[in-house]
Design an enzyme around this catalytic site. Structure first.
Site, PDB file in Angstrom:
ATOM      1  N   GLU A 163      29.334   4.640 -11.080  1.00 44.56           N
ATOM      2  CA  GLU A 163      27.668   3.889 -11.918  1.00 44.56           C
ATOM      3  C   GLU A 163      27.706   2.183 -10.904  1.00 44.56           C
ATOM      4  O   GLU A 163      28.265   1.982  -9.265  1.00 44.56           O
ATOM      5  CB  GLU A 163      28.839   3.061 -13.175  1.00 44.56           C
ATOM      6  CG  GLU A 163      30.089   2.105 -13.202  1.00 44.56           C
ATOM      7  CD  GLU A 163      29.641   1.189 -12.238  1.00 44.56           C
ATOM      8  OE1 GLU A 163      29.375   0.923 -12.221  1.00 44.56           O
ATOM      9  OE2 GLU A 163      31.207   1.298 -11.645  1.00 44.56           O
ATOM     10  N   GLU A 306      30.892   2.034  -8.313  1.00 43.96           N
ATOM     11  CA  GLU A 306      30.581   3.132  -7.821  1.00 43.96           C
ATOM     12  C   GLU A 306      31.558   4.639  -7.297  1.00 43.96           C
ATOM     13  O   GLU A 306      30.972   5.232  -7.014  1.00 43.96           O
ATOM     14  CB  GLU A 306      29.902   2.632  -6.339  1.00 43.96           C
ATOM     15  CG  GLU A 306      29.015   1.667  -5.669  1.00 43.96           C
ATOM     16  CD  GLU A 306      28.714   1.081  -4.414  1.00 43.96           C
ATOM     17  OE1 GLU A 306      29.609   2.455  -3.709  1.00 43.96           O
ATOM     18  OE2 GLU A 306      28.321   0.513  -4.171  1.00 43.96           O
TER      19      GLU A 306
END
Lengths: 340, 340
Positions: A163, A306
């Protein structure tokens, strides 16, 4: 889960030329993955990484150390190969796809980035629900679609969700507070780098949101709609689809773990398919730990998101599979067993 | 250590597109390795593994769950590629050499195994010194020679030592008790798989040895001679040579860490060159932790030896180096920095 593959993998571990249990978590990993993949010698070669990115209305409250423009800038960085997850994906030979669910700064088309824009940003959860029911459904569908797309490329040994979204530890912390029924102050942390005054402000923003929405832990979807964000909803949707399709999931840090906990509330059997990759340095993670079905593999003080922490754990899982598959048995190697 | 490389690596870490510190231990690893290798972007591609194997006279006291013949059998297993460290070395594309310092069961020549036999086994440390001064010197020279040999193949980014020897947790625990000035009962553990009665017996054997030799912590070499073993002395010699030559060392579990602690007593600056790979599940390791100059990377419940835990950590170090070298800077990626 495939019971027979678990039994065969356990039996194989007993026969390998080492004291039983001497490879600790690596043995348990190989056995769990055998059960998920339905084969006594599992593998973790074919890995797909999907990073979901979106802006958060709550960023307007000043809850991040970085300006909101960074979400879009980082999407470009993912595409250009310069972000941590891009570098890690290359190193792992894993397929990386980025899903843009909406950024305040509009983005031109970028290679490797799927445009799935729902809105420029989610609603400011301190004042309104983060999503409408339609937006929530669309965001979860993006996650599901990402797993379908990744599985279409190749049969997946492992799925990683990641994310990116300025303000998203505020959203995830609000969700965690609601899920664990804990006050925000016991969960909130610096995120990308708030100082202690910044953290106290973040706590106040989360408390306003909790007071406004009165989220109930028995209504996980409503909780996600009010306090979540597009990328967190997409992660939920992706994890749920992995559980339904029997795709092993390697869960990243704080935000992904919160998404996974919501998904498990919706579908408890999903927990069988989750491998937790690392203990995030975000302080709230320590509160999540007791509620996880299994212990994370790594504890390296990572707090980047991420999907990067999950990516870092992939070589460990590969090593667990390789040792499990390639070590000789006591019989093959003519090594004596324990005398006791 | 190369101070300038450390400064450049630290500066680079500040500029990479992530919040400062968000990659936790991976950042610190890359910076430390930069200092050891004298370049701002270090690497961990060229890895040599040397496994030292030897039998222990103290095995006669019944301190292991496995028969003494297993030492020689495992050397053959290393050579045939079936042991954990053989499999891991292949997976890492690391050069593995095995050094046979003496086994009770005689071994024919084997590919990849250097015969450096000092005696069929060390002396039974419960009754006599484990080594004569000449044997100690020879064993340490084997370790030194192993580093020279590995460095002759290729310039080394990382050296891993491993060990095999039935009875060697008894020896290492006796050394740890002497080094830490702690009673054996706080350090002794199951090794390859003793039950609690077996552990109590092991404690008694170690106490006899400590009472006999009256080891003094100010005389680390004498301590090693009386309580060590050929392979533990070889590890010490190897580590000392790495420190002198500036070769970064990745230290395996309980036995290797004890050898490293003795080597650091002999040469305190060696500690700059040591990276600790993992927390061993052998209970005594918890007592070593407070005395280590840096924290181990992994905690996976490993307790196999052979260098296997260090090998498992190599991909993590490689990932740290790759992220450090390949991530874009804020400038390169046109990403905004923190506003605070």
């Amino acid at each position: 889960l495939h019971r027979q593959a678990v039994v065969e993998a356990e039996s194989r571990q007993q026969q390998l030329t080492k004291p039983v249990g001497a490879l600790g978590d690596l043995e348990r990993l190989a056995i769990r993955l055998a059960g998920m993949q339905g084969k006594p010698c599992p593998q973790a070669e074919r890995v797909a990484i999907a990073v979901f990115a979106a802006d958060h209305g709550v960023a307007a409250e000043g809850v991040s150390a970085y300006p909101q423009a960074v979400t879009a800038q980082m999407i470009a960085n993912f595409a250009n190969g310069g972000a941590a997850i891009s570098v890690a994906a290359r190193a792992l030979d894993a397929r990386l796809r980025v899903y843009n669910l909406g950024t305040v700064t509009e983005l031109a088309p970028l290679p490797g980035v799927e445009s799935c824009v729902i809105a420029p940003q989610s609603g400011n959860l301190a004042c309104e629900p983060a999503m409408t029911p339609a937006q929530l459904a669309r965001a979860m569908a993006v996650g599901r679609q990402a797993v379908i797309q990744a599985s279409a490329d190749q049969p997946l040994d492992l799925f990683i969700g990641g994310e990116m979204g300025i303000g998203n530890t505020t959203s995830a912390t609000a969700l965690a507070a609601a899920l664990l029924e804990q006050p925000a102050v016991t969960l909130a942390g610096p995120g990308t780098g708030l100082d202690s005054a910044g953290i106290l402000h973040k706590v106040a923003v989360i408390e306003r949101a909790l007071a406004l929405h009165q989220p109930r832990v028995e209504q996980p979807l409503e909780l996600l709609r009010c306090l979540g964000g597009f990328e967190i909803a997409a992660l939920c949707g992706a994890y749920l689809h992995c559980g339904q399709q029997g795709v092993p999931v390697l869960v990243d840090g704080f935000i992904c773990t919160v998404a996974a906990m919501i998904a498990c509330r919706l579908q408890p059997q999903l927990s069988d398919w989750l491998i937790f990759s690392h203990c995030s340095a975000e302080p709230g993670y320590a509160q999540l730990l007791d509620n996880l079905p299994s212990w994370p593999l790594l504890d390296l003080g990572l707090r980047l998101g991420e999907g990067s922490g999950a990516a870092v754990a992939v070589p460990l899982i590969r090593m667990a599979c390789t040792l499990h598959a390639q070590m000789a048995t006591f019989d093959e190697a003519a090594v004596s067993g324990a005398t006791a």
